[in-house]
Scaffold this motif. Structure first.
Motif, short mmCIF file in Angstrom:
data_model
loop_
_atom_site.label_atom_id
_atom_site.label_comp_id
_atom_site.label_asym_id
_atom_site.label_seq_id
_atom_site.Cartn_x
_atom_site.Cartn_y
_atom_site.Cartn_z
N LEU A 1 0.83 -1.21 0.00
CA LEU A 1 0.00 0.00 0.00
C LEU A 1 0.87 1.26 0.00
CD1 LEU A 1 -2.92 -0.91 2.46
CD2 LEU A 1 -3.01 -0.71 -0.03
N GLY A 2 1.95 1.21 0.75
CA GLY A 2 2.88 2.35 0.79
C GLY A 2 3.47 2.61 -0.59
N GLY A 3 3.83 1.53 -1.28
CA GLY A 3 4.38 1.65 -2.64
C GLY A 3 3.37 2.25 -3.59
N LEU A 4 2.12 1.76 -3.51
CA LEU A 4 1.06 2.29 -4.38
C LEU A 4 0.80 3.76 -4.09
CD1 LEU A 4 -1.63 -0.54 -4.51
CD2 LEU A 4 -0.20 0.29 -6.38
N PHE A 5 0.79 4.10 -2.79
CA PHE A 5 0.57 5.48 -2.39
C PHE A 5 1.64 6.38 -3.02
CE2 PHE A 5 1.57 9.10 0.33
CZ PHE A 5 0.33 9.71 0.44
N LEU A 6 2.93 6.00 -2.89
CA LEU A 6 4.03 6.79 -3.44
C LEU A 6 3.89 6.91 -4.96
CD1 LEU A 6 7.22 5.75 -1.47
CD2 LEU A 6 6.01 7.94 -1.44
N LEU A 7 3.57 5.78 -5.62
CA LEU A 7 3.43 5.75 -7.08
C LEU A 7 2.39 6.76 -7.55
CD1 LEU A 7 4.26 4.22 -9.71
CD2 LEU A 7 2.30 2.73 -9.30
N TYR A 8 1.20 6.70 -6.90
CA TYR A 8 0.10 7.57 -7.34
C TYR A 8 0.21 8.98 -6.78
CZ TYR A 8 -2.12 3.76 -9.76
OH TYR A 8 -2.38 2.75 -10.64
N TYR A 9 1.07 9.17 -5.77
CA TYR A 9 1.25 10.52 -5.25
C TYR A 9 2.30 11.26 -6.08
CZ TYR A 9 1.86 14.44 -2.12
OH TYR A 9 1.92 15.71 -1.62
N LEU A 10 3.38 10.57 -6.42
CA LEU A 10 4.52 11.23 -7.07
C LEU A 10 4.34 11.40 -8.57
CD1 LEU A 10 7.47 9.52 -5.18
CD2 LEU A 10 6.55 11.82 -4.83
N PHE A 11 3.61 10.46 -9.21
CA PHE A 11 3.52 10.52 -10.67
C PHE A 11 2.09 10.75 -11.13
CE2 PHE A 11 7.06 7.76 -9.52
CZ PHE A 11 8.11 8.44 -10.13
N ASN A 12 1.90 11.73 -12.02
CA ASN A 12 0.58 11.98 -12.57
C ASN A 12 0.37 11.06 -13.78
OD1 ASN A 12 -1.73 12.90 -13.76
ND2 ASN A 12 -1.23 15.07 -13.54
N PRO A 13 -0.61 10.13 -13.71
CA PRO A 13 -0.81 9.19 -14.83
C PRO A 13 -1.11 9.89 -16.17
CG PRO A 13 -2.03 8.48 -12.91
CD PRO A 13 -1.52 9.85 -12.59
N SER A 14 -1.56 11.16 -16.13
CA SER A 14 -1.83 11.87 -17.40
C SER A 14 -0.52 12.21 -18.12
CB SER A 14 -2.57 13.18 -17.14
OG SER A 14 -3.67 12.97 -16.32
N GLN A 15 0.56 12.36 -17.33
CA GLN A 15 1.81 12.82 -17.93
C GLN A 15 2.90 11.76 -17.99
OE1 GLN A 15 2.16 16.14 -15.34
NE2 GLN A 15 0.41 17.10 -16.34
N SER A 16 2.71 10.65 -17.26
CA SER A 16 3.75 9.62 -17.26
C SER A 16 3.42 8.55 -18.29
CB SER A 16 3.84 8.98 -15.88
OG SER A 16 3.96 9.99 -14.91
N THR A 17 4.44 7.93 -18.84
CA THR A 17 4.19 6.94 -19.89
C THR A 17 4.14 5.51 -19.35
OG1 THR A 17 6.54 6.98 -20.30
CG2 THR A 17 5.16 8.26 -21.79
N PHE A 18 4.67 5.29 -18.13
CA PHE A 18 4.75 3.90 -17.67
C PHE A 18 3.48 3.40 -17.00
CE2 PHE A 18 5.35 5.12 -13.31
CZ PHE A 18 6.08 6.30 -13.37
N PHE A 19 2.45 4.25 -16.86
CA PHE A 19 1.16 3.75 -16.36
C PHE A 19 0.45 3.06 -17.52
CE2 PHE A 19 1.94 6.97 -13.16
CZ PHE A 19 1.50 6.34 -12.01
N LEU A 20 -0.13 1.90 -17.25
CA LEU A 20 -0.87 1.19 -18.30
C LEU A 20 -2.29 1.72 -18.32
CD1 LEU A 20 0.38 -2.36 -17.46
CD2 LEU A 20 0.94 -1.03 -19.48
N SER A 21 -2.77 2.08 -19.49
CA SER A 21 -4.16 2.49 -19.54
C SER A 21 -5.02 1.24 -19.64
CB SER A 21 -4.42 3.46 -20.68
OG SER A 21 -4.25 2.82 -21.90
#
Lengths: 94, 143
Positions: free
Chosen positions: B22-42
């Protein structure tokens, strides 16, 4: 409304929260099977069919897990296709 | 006999892994905006069919929520934002039951009118957010 918190009156966990989660995160057909099984848990429990209620609860959990596994397989295939697509595109560039 | 969580090694290991996950997910979604990052899978449904599913916009909405932008999150996926308190409550109680070996139930989750009503709304929402005219376009995530 009967009290669901008393130990003797507690029906098995129908795992509905996972069905909602799979619906919100991508409406999956297996999630719908899980929902149908979830609704059976309390019906059977109130009819006194405790074994049937437990089986419906286990089935609800099983289908919720399968829904997650199916989603994971789709994502893995999708990543493979992306990687192959990128690799293919790079090869085609030359 | 219920086993105390700090005695049950198996439980402690699982809970530790959960906290890290959960901590990892929190950091991932807090630090990176999925609209601007390419490594999030749509969403695969969106990629294959081009239609929005009921979950489309959730990752971007979670990013906005973690930054306190509730309206922006609502604009991306209103159904997910409205469902989130219920999900947090349901998953929280599942975790509580697991830790303390209790079996509390949410009576709403055993109410067939609620269950069928919720899933009917989800399917209706799926159809409506794909209609490319106002006011339905407000149900679809912004690009």
């Amino acid at each position: 409304m009967e009290n669901l918190n008393q130990p003797q009156a507690t029906p098995p966990d129908n795992h509905l929260v996972w069905a909602i989660l799979s619906t919100v995160l991508c409406c999956l057909p297996l999630g719908i099977v899980s929902i149908i099984k979830s609704t059976k848990v309390k019906e059977l429990w109130l009819q006194g069919d405790h074994a049937g209620a437990q089986k419906a609860a286990n089935d609800a959990k099983k289908f919720a897990i399968w829904a997650a596994v199916a989603a994971a397989i789709v994502w893995v295939l999708y990543i493979i296709l992306m990687v192959v697509g990128i690799a293919g595109g790079a090869m085609g560039g030359y | 006999m219920p086993v105390e969580p700090w005695v049950d090694t198996n439980k402690t290991i699982k809970l530790t892994l959960l906290v890290f996950g959960l901590g990892g997910l929190f950091l991932l979604y807090y630090l990176f905006n999925p609209s601007q990052s390419t490594f999030f899978l749509s969403c695969p449904i969106k990629m294959v069919t081009g239609y929005h599913c009921p979950g489309c916009g959730s990752q971007r909405a979670v990013y906005q929520l973690l930054h306190g932008h509730i309206l922006a999150a609502f604009r991306l996926n209103p159904l997910m934002v409205l469902t989130l308190p219920l999900l947090v409550y349901g998953l929280g109680l599942t975790l509580y039951n697991y830790i303390f070996s209790t079996s509390h139930r949410i009576s709403l989750f055993y109410n067939n009118a609620f269950i069928f009503g919720y899933f009917a709304i989800a399917i209706l929402y799926w159809v409506l957010r794909n209609i490319p005219y106002a006011p339905f376009t407000f149900l679809a995530p912004t690009e």
